[in-house]
Enzyme design. Structure first.
Site, mmCIF file in Angstrom:
data_model
loop_
_atom_site.group_PDB
_atom_site.id
_atom_site.type_symbol
_atom_site.label_atom_id
_atom_site.label_comp_id
_atom_site.label_asym_id
_atom_site.label_seq_id
_atom_site.Cartn_x
_atom_site.Cartn_y
_atom_site.Cartn_z
ATOM 1 N N HIS A 273 0.832 -1.216 0.000
ATOM 2 C CA HIS A 273 0.000 0.000 0.000
ATOM 3 C C HIS A 273 0.873 1.276 0.000
ATOM 4 O O HIS A 273 0.899 1.971 -0.996
ATOM 5 C CB HIS A 273 -1.011 0.044 1.158
ATOM 6 N N ASP A 324 -5.198 -8.292 -3.421
ATOM 7 C CA ASP A 324 -5.456 -8.049 -2.000
ATOM 8 C C ASP A 324 -6.768 -8.674 -1.511
ATOM 9 O O ASP A 324 -6.829 -9.862 -1.244
ATOM 10 C CB ASP A 324 -5.382 -6.533 -1.751
HETATM 11 ZN ZN LIG Z 1 -3.330 -6.922 2.567
#
Ligand SMILES: [Zn+2]
Length: 438
Positions: A273, A324
């Protein structure tokens, strides 16, 4: 015996070439790309591209797809309220459930051209928190699911010690917790010893969950272990502002500054991220050689924010991509959203392009690199490209599919990266073996 395939086009060395066959040896490695191959399997009307590498996945989260898209009891829903809904599922799954849902997710990955996955795996114990007699039972179920579908897997085994700094234990995290680095490393050693590494279809990496979930001493111990063994290290970093604030409260430094000043970053480190970062943190990551894994389809779903990929690209921080939470499994959608989020934010076009780009597919080539070679490097294998010595991992697309029909060789990659529908994907080959996905 060697095998060979001859599509209309092969994407190699940054462009589409025609008239070339690709040849793999019986071990599944590419030995040559050549114009003179007599016994090649002809793939008429198809273009071949290197298999996509999904660098960040939680396979079991596929089970909550479509089940969190409504307002919960909270006045404002956020990542944190979603997380409680996700935990409600995570606490209930049996080993058989985990195999089944992982297999479903990996099948969808294969059908979208993904040939290798980095699985950030944190379900270790039984639902009441007691360990299984084999502490890697669930890790092996996930590996088996990937290999049964036929894709490669880096099992990034997660370390999770606590709910957070000065935060009471959360009973919904009992399946994740290994409260000492000694316990974690004993289980990690056992995992490494029991993975079948034949054909390079599975291997292990170290994944401290986040600075929130792993205190500093624990973090240092397990990263030292990874560094000794040259294993990939993946960690959630700066996904949410609250995580950054808690880190500053505990250590007086942001997550990236903490990792840097403690000497924990390296070129095998991937910050997943890395959204809420300062320009200084971007420069720090660049200097350390670390990479970033962006997960745009998840980040937009969870309201995480926008990865500053323009800053990462300018500083030459390699960006990989992950599906994800599995809200969608389409890595090319992640590739295009990396750019599109910045267009919406900046009210500009072609934000990630640079001044020296040439040709209509130059930006697409950079995004495609994120979905292939950068991902392969992040999870620790020599893939994501079609060249001698690399594994024969690839997918083909139907050039007559309506989503890309009419493309010329020069703009074909841009058509694929920005517009390909998954219906166009035909063959998926991993390690020289065609997957039977129908
Ligand atoms: Zn993750």
């Amino acid at each position: 015996m060697n095998q060979a395939w001859l599509p209309d086009y092969i994407y190699t060395d940054g462009r589409f070439r025609s008239g070339l066959a690709i040849v793999a040896d019986p071990s599944g490695k590419i030995v040559e790309l050549s114009e003179n191959v007599s016994n090649a399997t002809r793939l008429t009307g198809r273009a071949m591209l290197p298999g996509l590498v999904n660098a960040h996945s939680h396979a079991f989260q596929r089970i909550i797809r479509g089940r969190t898209e409504y307002r919960s009891q909270n006045a404002t829903d956020s990542f944190w309220t979603w997380r409680e809904q996700m935990y409600a599922a995570a606490t209930r799954l049996s080993p058989e459930d985990i195999y089944a849902v992982s297999r479903l997710a990996f099948l969808e990955m294969a059908l979208s051209g993904i040939t290798a996955v980095g699985e950030f795996h944190y379900l270790h114990h039984s639902p009441d928190g007691s360990p299984y007699s084999d502490p890697n039972l669930l890790a092996h179920e996930v590996i088996r699911a990937a290999n049964d579908v036929g894709i490669r897997i880096a099992l990034l085994r997660v370390a999770y010690a606590r709910a957070g700094y000065q935060v009471e234990p959360n009973p919904r995290q009992v399946r994740f917790i290994e409260d000492s680095p000694e316990t974690y490393l004993a289980h990690m050693d056992q995992l490494i010893a029991t993975i079948d590494t034949k054909d390079g279809m599975a291997w292990a990496g170290v994944a401290p969950h986040s600075v929130r979930a792993v205190p500093l001493d624990y973090l240092k111990t397990i990263i030292a272990f990874a560094n000794e063994r040259q294993l990939p290290v993946h960690m959630h970093v700066a996904e949410q502002p609250a995580e950054v604030a808690a880190c500053i409260q505990e250590y007086g430094r942001s997550p990236v500054a903490l990792l840097d000043t403690e000497g924990l970053l390296s070129d095998r480190f991937t910050a997943v991220h890395a959204i809420h970062v300062t320009p200084k943190a971007v420069a720090t990551l660049a200097r350390s050689g670390a990479g970033v894994c962006a997960c745009p389809t998840t980040e937009r779903n969870l309201g995480d924010g926008v990865v500053p990929a323009d800053l990462y690209f300018k500083s030459q921080v390699p960006v990989s991509l992950g599906t994800d939470s599995q809200t969608q499994i389409d890595l090319l959608e992640d590739a295009r959203q990396l750019e599109y989020h910045l267009r919406l934010q900046k009210i500009e076009r072609n934000v990630l392009a640079s001044d020296d780009d040439t040709g209509p597919s130059a930006l697409a080539a950079k995004l495609f690199e994120c979905a292939t070679v950068n991902g392969a490097k992040a999870i620790g294998f020599n893939g994501g490209k079609l060249e001698p010595g690399a594994p024969a991992d690839f997918f083909t697309v139907d050039l007559n599919d309506l989503s890309i029909a009419g493309a010329s060789p020069d703009d074909l990659l841009a058509s694929i990266v920005f517009s390909l529908s998954k219906t166009a994907i035909r063959d998926v080959v991993v390690n020289g073996k065609q997957l039977n996905l129908k």
